[in-house]
Design a protein around this motif. Structure first.
Motif, PDB file in Angstrom:
ATOM      1  N   GLN A 163      36.123  47.402  41.664  1.00  0.00           N
ATOM      2  CA  GLN A 163      35.647  45.932  42.114  1.00  0.00           C
ATOM      3  C   GLN A 163      36.864  45.022  42.436  1.00  0.00           C
ATOM      4  N   ASP A 164      37.998  44.982  41.686  1.00  0.00           N
ATOM      5  CA  ASP A 164      39.125  44.075  42.060  1.00  0.00           C
ATOM      6  C   ASP A 164      39.387  44.117  43.866  1.00  0.00           C
ATOM      7  N   GLN A 165      39.337  45.516  43.981  1.00  0.00           N
ATOM      8  CA  GLN A 165      39.772  45.504  45.423  1.00  0.00           C
ATOM      9  C   GLN A 165      38.489  44.989  46.655  1.00  0.00           C
ATOM     10  N   ARG A 166      37.198  45.481  46.115  1.00  0.00           N
ATOM     11  CA  ARG A 166      36.167  44.895  46.835  1.00  0.00           C
ATOM     12  C   ARG A 166      36.415  43.497  46.849  1.00  0.00           C
ATOM     13  N   ASP A 167      36.612  42.728  45.878  1.00  0.00           N
ATOM     14  CA  ASP A 167      36.619  41.214  45.622  1.00  0.00           C
ATOM     15  C   ASP A 167      37.757  40.656  46.521  1.00  0.00           C
ATOM     16  N   ALA A 168      38.960  41.376  46.642  1.00  0.00           N
ATOM     17  CA  ALA A 168      39.956  41.069  47.277  1.00  0.00           C
ATOM     18  C   ALA A 168      39.508  41.128  48.843  1.00  0.00           C
ATOM     19  N   LEU A 169      38.890  42.196  49.153  1.00  0.00           N
ATOM     20  CA  LEU A 169      38.480  42.225  50.745  1.00  0.00           C
ATOM     21  C   LEU A 169      37.604  41.376  51.067  1.00  0.00           C
ATOM     22  N   ALA A 170      36.419  41.025  50.030  1.00  0.00           N
ATOM     23  CA  ALA A 170      35.606  39.791  50.198  1.00  0.00           C
ATOM     24  C   ALA A 170      36.092  38.463  50.523  1.00  0.00           C
ATOM     25  N   ALA A 171      37.345  38.592  49.896  1.00  0.00           N
ATOM     26  CA  ALA A 171      38.166  37.076  50.009  1.00  0.00           C
ATOM     27  C   ALA A 171      38.815  36.996  51.256  1.00  0.00           C
ATOM     28  N   ALA A 172      39.101  38.106  51.827  1.00  0.00           N
ATOM     29  CA  ALA A 172      39.811  38.220  53.203  1.00  0.00           C
ATOM     30  C   ALA A 172      38.987  37.793  54.113  1.00  0.00           C
TER      31      ALA A 172
END
Length: 207
Positions: free
Chosen positions: A172-181
């Motif tokens: 989830q942390d990586q998914r949220d980082a991608l959503a931020a990008a």
């Protein structure tokens, strides 16, 4: 926009979790990385980028609420817009009064904000839940991993409308980082909504 233009998203955690970063290039290539602390973020970004990012989106508040106020005015306006629920950011004194370390991630994020501004980067605030809601619709009864995981799967669907390739989020942390990008990339869209530094992308596809 050049295929090498890059947008960066950063998921902020406390000192034990650190920062998860996603860099999305104009041609759809994704690069994921991790940094232990604010000072390490610039190094982590530099390892993956050929040039400075067009824009950086940070999944953490840009400031505490004003003294004596229970929430930032921009968060109150966001809640009134009924995008999705949000946890309010208190003032610094209220946060400091807690002894369980709950707001450590906000403090960590504020250190990051300071460093990014000192580096003269263009930075916006991102709330991934709001972005996912705009792109996928309300979460409703789905678990967060199932909800965002379905969105990730569609973005990487080879030959079926997928637009992203390269590193793929596994948590989830990586998914949220991608959503931020992706939010950073869409932040220049004319239908993007801004609540102070907080950017909410327009409804529709994430790319």
């Amino acid at each position: 926009m050049d295929a090498r233009s890059t947008w960066v998203g950063i998921d902020v955690g406390g000192r034990r979790k650190g920062f998860h970063l996603a860099a999305v290039r104009g041609d759809g290539r994704v690069q994921l990385s991790h940094a232990d602390g604010p000072d390490a973020v610039e190094t982590a970004v530099g390892r993956t980028l050929e040039a400075l990012p067009v824009r950086v989106a940070v999944d953490a508040p840009a400031a505490w609420a004003p003294d004596g106020v229970p929430a930032r005015p921009d968060e109150v306006a966001f809640l009134a817009a009924r995008v999705c629920a949000i946890r309010f950011t208190p003032d610094a004194a209220t946060a400091a009064a807690r002894t369980d370390g709950y707001y450590e991630w906000v403090e960590h994020g504020l250190q990051l904000w300071h460093g990014l501004r000192e580096a003269d980067l263009e930075v916006v605030e991102c709330f991934p839940t709001a972005s996912w809601t705009r792109w996928l619709g309300p979460r409703e009864q789905r678990t967060r991993p199932a909800w965002t995981g379905a969105g990730i799967a569609s973005l990487y669907a080879v030959g079926d409308g997928g637009v992203l390739f390269g590193d793929r989020p596994r948590n989830q942390d990586q998914r949220d980082a991608l959503a931020a990008a992706l939010t950073a990339r869409q932040s220049a869209h004319p239908d993007t909504v801004r609540f102070g530094p907080l950017v909410v992308p327009p409804p529709g596809p994430a790319w």
